[in-house]
Design a protein around this motif. Structure first.
Motif, PDB file in Angstrom:
ATOM      1  N   TYR A  91       0.839  -1.191   0.000  1.00 42.22           N
ATOM      2  CA  TYR A  91       0.000   0.000   0.000  1.00 42.22           C
ATOM      3  C   TYR A  91       0.880   1.249   0.000  1.00 42.22           C
ATOM      4  O   TYR A  91       2.011   1.231   0.475  1.00 42.22           O
ATOM      5  CB  TYR A  91      -0.991   0.007   1.165  1.00 42.22           C
ATOM      6  N   CYS A  92       0.342   2.308  -0.576  1.00 41.32           N
ATOM      7  CA  CYS A  92       1.070   3.575  -0.697  1.00 41.32           C
ATOM      8  C   CYS A  92       0.864   4.412   0.563  1.00 41.32           C
ATOM      9  O   CYS A  92      -0.195   4.348   1.190  1.00 41.32           O
ATOM     10  CB  CYS A  92       0.566   4.373  -1.895  1.00 41.32           C
ATOM     11  N   VAL A  93       1.888   5.194   0.898  1.00 41.91           N
ATOM     12  CA  VAL A  93       1.804   6.103   2.035  1.00 41.91           C
ATOM     13  C   VAL A  93       2.385   7.458   1.649  1.00 41.91           C
ATOM     14  O   VAL A  93       3.297   7.536   0.846  1.00 41.91           O
ATOM     15  CB  VAL A  93       2.539   5.565   3.289  1.00 41.91           C
ATOM     16  N   ARG A  94       1.804   8.489   2.246  1.00 44.87           N
ATOM     17  CA  ARG A  94       2.362   9.846   2.206  1.00 44.87           C
ATOM     18  C   ARG A  94       2.736  10.154   3.636  1.00 44.87           C
ATOM     19  O   ARG A  94       1.956   9.904   4.547  1.00 44.87           O
ATOM     20  CB  ARG A  94       1.346  10.849   1.686  1.00 44.87           C
ATOM     21  N   PHE A  95       3.917  10.712   3.839  1.00 39.34           N
ATOM     22  CA  PHE A  95       4.385  10.934   5.198  1.00 39.34           C
ATOM     23  C   PHE A  95       5.448  12.017   5.204  1.00 39.34           C
ATOM     24  O   PHE A  95       5.785  12.573   4.169  1.00 39.34           O
ATOM     25  CB  PHE A  95       4.937   9.625   5.802  1.00 39.34           C
ATOM     26  N   GLY A  96       5.960  12.299   6.390  1.00 40.36           N
ATOM     27  CA  GLY A  96       7.031  13.270   6.527  1.00 40.36           C
ATOM     28  C   GLY A  96       6.509  14.688   6.608  1.00 40.36           C
ATOM     29  O   GLY A  96       5.300  14.924   6.665  1.00 40.36           O
ATOM     30  N   PRO A  97       7.434  15.648   6.603  1.00 39.98           N
ATOM     31  CA  PRO A  97       7.051  17.062   6.693  1.00 39.98           C
ATOM     32  C   PRO A  97       6.075  17.437   5.567  1.00 39.98           C
ATOM     33  O   PRO A  97       6.326  17.145   4.404  1.00 39.98           O
ATOM     34  CB  PRO A  97       8.387  17.807   6.528  1.00 39.98           C
ATOM     35  N   GLN A  98       4.957  18.004   5.936  1.00 40.13           N
ATOM     36  CA  GLN A  98       3.893  18.386   4.998  1.00 40.13           C
ATOM     37  C   GLN A  98       3.426  17.203   4.125  1.00 40.13           C
ATOM     38  O   GLN A  98       2.920  17.399   3.023  1.00 40.13           O
ATOM     39  CB  GLN A  98       4.330  19.547   4.081  1.00 40.13           C
ATOM     40  N   GLU A  99       3.627  15.982   4.623  1.00 40.64           N
ATOM     41  CA  GLU A  99       3.294  14.771   3.851  1.00 40.64           C
ATOM     42  C   GLU A  99       3.873  14.846   2.440  1.00 40.64           C
ATOM     43  O   GLU A  99       3.247  14.466   1.460  1.00 40.64           O
ATOM     44  CB  GLU A  99       1.785  14.526   3.826  1.00 40.64           C
ATOM     45  N   SER A 100       5.100  15.325   2.361  1.00 37.53           N
ATOM     46  CA  SER A 100       5.746  15.535   1.068  1.00 37.53           C
ATOM     47  C   SER A 100       6.422  14.283   0.518  1.00 37.53           C
ATOM     48  O   SER A 100       6.794  14.247  -0.646  1.00 37.53           O
ATOM     49  CB  SER A 100       6.786  16.653   1.185  1.00 37.53           C
ATOM     50  N   GLY A 134      12.534  -3.860  10.334  1.00 37.13           N
ATOM     51  CA  GLY A 134      11.964  -3.480   9.056  1.00 37.13           C
ATOM     52  C   GLY A 134      13.076  -2.994   8.143  1.00 37.13           C
ATOM     53  O   GLY A 134      14.110  -2.507   8.608  1.00 37.13           O
ATOM     54  N   PHE A 135      12.890  -3.141   6.858  1.00 31.95           N
ATOM     55  CA  PHE A 135      13.867  -2.677   5.874  1.00 31.95           C
ATOM     56  C   PHE A 135      13.349  -1.396   5.242  1.00 31.95           C
ATOM     57  O   PHE A 135      12.164  -1.288   4.915  1.00 31.95           O
ATOM     58  CB  PHE A 135      14.091  -3.723   4.777  1.00 31.95           C
ATOM     59  N   LYS A 185      14.358   9.630   9.009  1.00 33.46           N
ATOM     60  CA  LYS A 185      13.672   9.568  10.306  1.00 33.46           C
ATOM     61  C   LYS A 185      12.174   9.442  10.082  1.00 33.46           C
ATOM     62  O   LYS A 185      11.493   8.634  10.725  1.00 33.46           O
ATOM     63  CB  LYS A 185      13.986  10.796  11.159  1.00 33.46           C
ATOM     64  N   ALA A 186      11.634  10.221   9.145  1.00 30.70           N
ATOM     65  CA  ALA A 186      10.208  10.151   8.837  1.00 30.70           C
ATOM     66  C   ALA A 186       9.829   8.771   8.303  1.00 30.70           C
ATOM     67  O   ALA A 186       8.759   8.245   8.629  1.00 30.70           O
ATOM     68  CB  ALA A 186       9.834  11.236   7.822  1.00 30.70           C
ATOM     69  N   ALA A 187      10.709   8.159   7.505  1.00 25.48           N
ATOM     70  CA  ALA A 187      10.454   6.818   6.981  1.00 25.48           C
ATOM     71  C   ALA A 187      10.390   5.796   8.119  1.00 25.48           C
ATOM     72  O   ALA A 187       9.497   4.934   8.153  1.00 25.48           O
ATOM     73  CB  ALA A 187      11.533   6.437   5.968  1.00 25.48           C
ATOM     74  N   MET A 188      11.317   5.893   9.060  1.00 25.08           N
ATOM     75  CA  MET A 188      11.291   4.982  10.203  1.00 25.08           C
ATOM     76  C   MET A 188      10.036   5.212  11.041  1.00 25.08           C
ATOM     77  O   MET A 188       9.388   4.254  11.482  1.00 25.08           O
ATOM     78  CB  MET A 188      12.556   5.149  11.042  1.00 25.08           C
ATOM     79  N   ASP A 189       9.695   6.470  11.235  1.00 25.02           N
ATOM     80  CA  ASP A 189       8.507   6.805  12.034  1.00 25.02           C
ATOM     81  C   ASP A 189       7.236   6.232  11.410  1.00 25.02           C
ATOM     82  O   ASP A 189       6.390   5.672  12.116  1.00 25.02           O
ATOM     83  CB  ASP A 189       8.360   8.320  12.183  1.00 25.02           C
ATOM     84  N   VAL A 190       7.076   6.341  10.091  1.00 25.15           N
ATOM     85  CA  VAL A 190       5.847   5.858   9.458  1.00 25.15           C
ATOM     86  C   VAL A 190       5.781   4.338   9.485  1.00 25.15           C
ATOM     87  O   VAL A 190       4.712   3.760   9.717  1.00 25.15           O
ATOM     88  CB  VAL A 190       5.648   6.420   8.029  1.00 25.15           C
ATOM     89  N   LEU A 191       6.898   3.655   9.285  1.00 25.80           N
ATOM     90  CA  LEU A 191       6.880   2.189   9.336  1.00 25.80           C
ATOM     91  C   LEU A 191       6.609   1.713  10.764  1.00 25.80           C
ATOM     92  O   LEU A 191       5.896   0.732  10.971  1.00 25.80           O
ATOM     93  CB  LEU A 191       8.199   1.618   8.798  1.00 25.80           C
ATOM     94  N   GLU A 192       7.127   2.440  11.735  1.00 24.94           N
ATOM     95  CA  GLU A 192       6.857   2.105  13.136  1.00 24.94           C
ATOM     96  C   GLU A 192       5.375   2.308  13.467  1.00 24.94           C
ATOM     97  O   GLU A 192       4.742   1.458  14.101  1.00 24.94           O
ATOM     98  CB  GLU A 192       7.730   2.963  14.048  1.00 24.94           C
ATOM     99  N   CYS A 193       4.819   3.404  13.010  1.00 26.87           N
ATOM    100  CA  CYS A 193       3.418   3.726  13.282  1.00 26.87           C
ATOM    101  C   CYS A 193       2.469   2.754  12.578  1.00 26.87           C
ATOM    102  O   CYS A 193       1.532   2.249  13.184  1.00 26.87           O
ATOM    103  CB  CYS A 193       3.137   5.158  12.845  1.00 26.87           C
ATOM    104  N   LYS A 194       2.722   2.484  11.304  1.00 29.04           N
ATOM    105  CA  LYS A 194       1.799   1.670  10.502  1.00 29.04           C
ATOM    106  C   LYS A 194       1.941   0.170  10.768  1.00 29.04           C
ATOM    107  O   LYS A 194       0.958  -0.561  10.717  1.00 29.04           O
ATOM    108  CB  LYS A 194       2.020   1.921   9.004  1.00 29.04           C
ATOM    109  N   GLU A 195       3.166  -0.302  11.007  1.00 32.17           N
ATOM    110  CA  GLU A 195       3.397  -1.756  11.077  1.00 32.17           C
ATOM    111  C   GLU A 195       4.070  -2.221  12.373  1.00 32.17           C
ATOM    112  O   GLU A 195       4.501  -3.363  12.464  1.00 32.17           O
ATOM    113  CB  GLU A 195       4.225  -2.211   9.871  1.00 32.17           C
ATOM    114  N   ARG A 196       4.179  -1.330  13.376  1.00 31.85           N
ATOM    115  CA  ARG A 196       4.721  -1.686  14.688  1.00 31.85           C
ATOM    116  C   ARG A 196       6.154  -2.232  14.620  1.00 31.85           C
ATOM    117  O   ARG A 196       6.538  -3.075  15.424  1.00 31.85           O
ATOM    118  CB  ARG A 196       3.808  -2.688  15.402  1.00 31.85           C
ATOM    119  N   VAL A 197       6.931  -1.763  13.678  1.00 30.99           N
ATOM    120  CA  VAL A 197       8.338  -2.155  13.569  1.00 30.99           C
ATOM    121  C   VAL A 197       9.152  -1.080  14.282  1.00 30.99           C
ATOM    122  O   VAL A 197       8.928   0.111  14.059  1.00 30.99           O
ATOM    123  CB  VAL A 197       8.769  -2.250  12.089  1.00 30.99           C
TER     124      VAL A 197
END
Length: 157
Positions: free
Chosen positions: A11-20, A39-40, A100-112
């Motif tokens: 699935y696709c995600v938008r994340f990070g500052p201003q979801e950019s 997670g990789f 950092k934003a990539a790690m944060d979103v994977l942690e939030c979405k998939e508990r990694v």
């Protein structure tokens, strides 16, 4: 030609500052994936977006998902589908914010909560920077990341 059954979902995600930032998360089809496995995060390099050179990131993400590992492949700021954003600081600082934003979103979405950063070429340098900057990184893969100092190297530097 036989078709392999999908053993993952994406699935696709938008994340990070201003979801950019834009990325694709690939996870195993079942909930029985290795929760203790890191997670990789596959980093985009140069002009290649989250699909990777010759679809390398797609194939790698799907192979890892079949082994029970969650993967995020994403476009760094200004590459592929991710917007170039105004960020105060150096390009290295912008990349660290992206990772950092990539790690944060994977942690939030998939508990990694631990990660391996992987990069090819210039993205290998980014993976090293991210590994040094964030304690959640437990491994890094550098593909073709270092060059030998030839005459051409010195001329470019």
């Amino acid at each position: 030609m036989t078709h392999m059954a999908h053993q993952h979902r994406e699935y696709c995600v938008r994340f990070g500052p201003q979801e950019s930032l834009v990325g694709v998360i690939t996870v195993p089809e079942t909930d029985q994936y290795a929760l203790k496995a890191p997670g990789f995060i596959l980093l985009s390099s140069g002009l290649f977006h989250h699909v990777g050179l010759n679809r390398l990131h797609v194939l790698f993400a799907r192979a890892l998902a079949r082994q029970g590992i969650c993967v995020l492949r994403f476009d760094m700021s200004g590459i592929g589908e991710s917007a170039q954003r105004d960020h105060e600081g150096t390009p290295d600082e912008t990349r660290r914010v992206d990772m950092k934003a990539a790690m944060d979103v994977l942690e939030c979405k998939e508990r990694v909560n631990t990660f391996v950063l992987a990069g090819l070429g210039s993205a290998a340098d980014y993976a090293h920077q991210g590994a040094v900057a964030d304690a959640r990184v437990v491994g890094a893969i550098f593909l073709d990341g270092f060059c030998y100092p030839t005459l051409r190297y010195y001329l470019h530097r």
